[in-house]
Design an enzyme around this catalytic site. Structure first.
Site, PDB file in Angstrom:
ATOM      1  N   LYS A 280       0.866  -1.179   0.000  1.00  0.00           N
ATOM      2  CA  LYS A 280       0.000   0.000   0.000  1.00  0.00           C
ATOM      3  C   LYS A 280       0.901   1.226   0.000  1.00  0.00           C
ATOM      4  O   LYS A 280       1.641   1.475   0.951  1.00  0.00           O
ATOM      5  CB  LYS A 280      -0.915   0.016   1.214  1.00  0.00           C
ATOM      6  N   LYS A 302       1.087  10.110   5.701  1.00  0.00           N
ATOM      7  CA  LYS A 302       1.186   8.703   6.103  1.00  0.00           C
ATOM      8  C   LYS A 302       2.458   8.041   5.573  1.00  0.00           C
ATOM      9  O   LYS A 302       2.543   6.820   5.477  1.00  0.00           O
ATOM     10  CB  LYS A 302      -0.057   7.947   5.618  1.00  0.00           C
ATOM     11  N   LYS A 333      -2.118  -1.600  -3.733  1.00  0.00           N
ATOM     12  CA  LYS A 333      -2.941  -0.388  -3.767  1.00  0.00           C
ATOM     13  C   LYS A 333      -2.031   0.836  -3.905  1.00  0.00           C
ATOM     14  O   LYS A 333      -1.090   0.970  -3.129  1.00  0.00           O
ATOM     15  CB  LYS A 333      -3.765  -0.296  -2.473  1.00  0.00           C
TER      16      LYS A 333
END
Length: 412
Positions: A280, A302, A333
């Site tokens: 991710k 993040k 992702k």
């Protein structure tokens, strides 16, 4: 044998039928309608045996067939050139729809889709501005209706994303493991209505965190890893108790897959699968999703826990860790911008691979389609086929319902 066919020309001579007539006596199968037609206007079809037909062909009495088709003419002015000395012409295998279909290497079906659905506590279905066609669905009515539509066209897997009231958010995200919270309630409702529905859940704290991060935030801004994993284990167990089939940790904390597996097994949920968000990336394609859930980080970004979009080999490290910790499915992702990562995992792991066609990808196709810059439906289907071709076994896509309808021949 002979059968009568009405409205034949009266001058028809059955004796001249391709030079053949069965030597045995013939039968006239007459219907009530045929009985009313004068015998002179009936056509008697006479069938010979196979050996008689073969003998006729040997004797030169070949039945007529359409002539050889002439070669299509080239446009006036086309140069006359010698044929290229090619041993292989790949276009030969692409010259007709039947051949293209026969040699197609990748296929796609509604069973390959997992439908992400946003839910909230209200009764109304609220449109999401940045994601045309997507809604925050009322968990008791709108959601059930949307799932029914998906099942009607073969999509029987969904993943739930909740919008949590601000009053229930906290720095430690305790609402995430409330057994009577929005997600557990919704799972129980769906399983009661559709027992065979495959329900995936999101395991992360960002929808429940007052800070908007996937984990607990220390006062200096550091995301606490092990303490977050402790919370995630309780969240996954609560989801499994409600009836979740697959829990999906999207938080990117180190060691969370192994911890979740141990927690689920300890509570008797050995049958519950784990789909790990293995690769991710800290992507800019997530914007519309965060608007949908009002889960933007209150500060910072993040990047300390999600992967650097510039990195390729790092995905192998994450893959090996997730495999060793007991993941059942590996997810990449975003999807389309990371086809190389999907192929990397496909070539290096025997586990099923999932790809997430994220909100930004969806929004771009919708926006360009609305402006008539592209054929939205064709681009949507091509993008999904590309994810499959790269190696994805399943695709999480907001276009699941629309794409399944296309595959089933329905209009949008």
């Amino acid at each position: 044998m002979a059968s009568s066919i009405p409205n034949a020309p009266s001058a028809f001579n059955s004796q001249s039928y391709v030079g053949l007539r069965a030597p045995l006596r013939t039968f006239n199968f007459s219907s009530p309608q045929a009985a009313k037609i004068p015998r002179s206007q009936r056509l008697f079809v006479v069938r010979a045996s196979d050996s008689e037909f073969e003998a006729a062909v040997v004797a030169g009495k070949v039945p007529p067939a359409p002539p050889v088709r002439p070669r299509p003419a080239a446009p006036v002015g086309t140069p006359v050139v010698p044929s290229l000395p090619l041993h292989r012409r790949p276009r030969r295998n692409r010259k007709s729809p039947a051949l293209r279909s026969a040699f197609q290497e990748t296929s796609i079906s509604p069973a390959n889709f997992v439908y992400p659905l946003f839910i909230h506590e209200g009764e109304e279905d609220t449109p999401i501005g940045a994601m045309p066609g997507c809604y925050r669905l009322g968990w008791r009515h709108g959601l059930v209706e949307e799932v029914a539509k998906a099942r009607d066209v073969g999509v029987n897997s969904v993943v739930l994303f909740p919008k949590i009231p601000d009053a229930l958010k906290s720095p430690t995200g305790d609402e995430a493991y409330n057994e009577n919270g929005l997600v557990p309630r919704t799972i129980r409702l769906l399983k009661d209505k559709y027992p065979d529905l495959v329900i995936y859940t999101d395991v992360a704290l960002d929808p429940y965190s007052s800070d908007g991060h996937d984990g607990i935030v220390r006062e200096d801004g550091v995301i606490m890893n092990d303490e977050t994993v402790h919370q995630l284990c309780k969240q996954a167990v609560a989801q499994a108790q409600a009836g979740a089939d697959v829990v999906s940790p999207s938080d990117m904390m180190d060691g969370r897959v192994g911890a979740l597996r141990a927690a689920l097994d300890a509570e008797g949920f050995q049958h519950v699968s784990i789909m790990s968000y293995t690769a991710k990336y800290a992507s800019s394609f997530y914007g519309p999703f965060r608007e949908a859930l009002d889960s933007n980080p209150r500060f910072g970004d993040k990047k300390t826990y999600q992967m650097n979009p510039a990195n390729y080999r790092e995905a192998l490290t994450e893959m090996r860790e997730d495999e060793s910790e007991g993941a059942d499915i590996l997810l990449v992702k975003p999807g389309l911008p990371y086809l190389d990562i999907i192929r990397l995992l496909r070539d290096n792991s025997p586990l099923p691979i999932a790809a997430y066609q994220v909100s930004g990808e969806y929004a771009m196709i919708k926006a360009a389609g609305a402006l008539k810059m592209i054929d939205e439906e064709k681009v949507m289907m091509e993008s999904l086929m590309c994810l499959r071709r790269a190696g994805a076994d399943i695709i999480l896509t907001y276009s699941a319902l629309q794409a399944a309808r296309c595959l089933c021949g329905e209009k949008r």
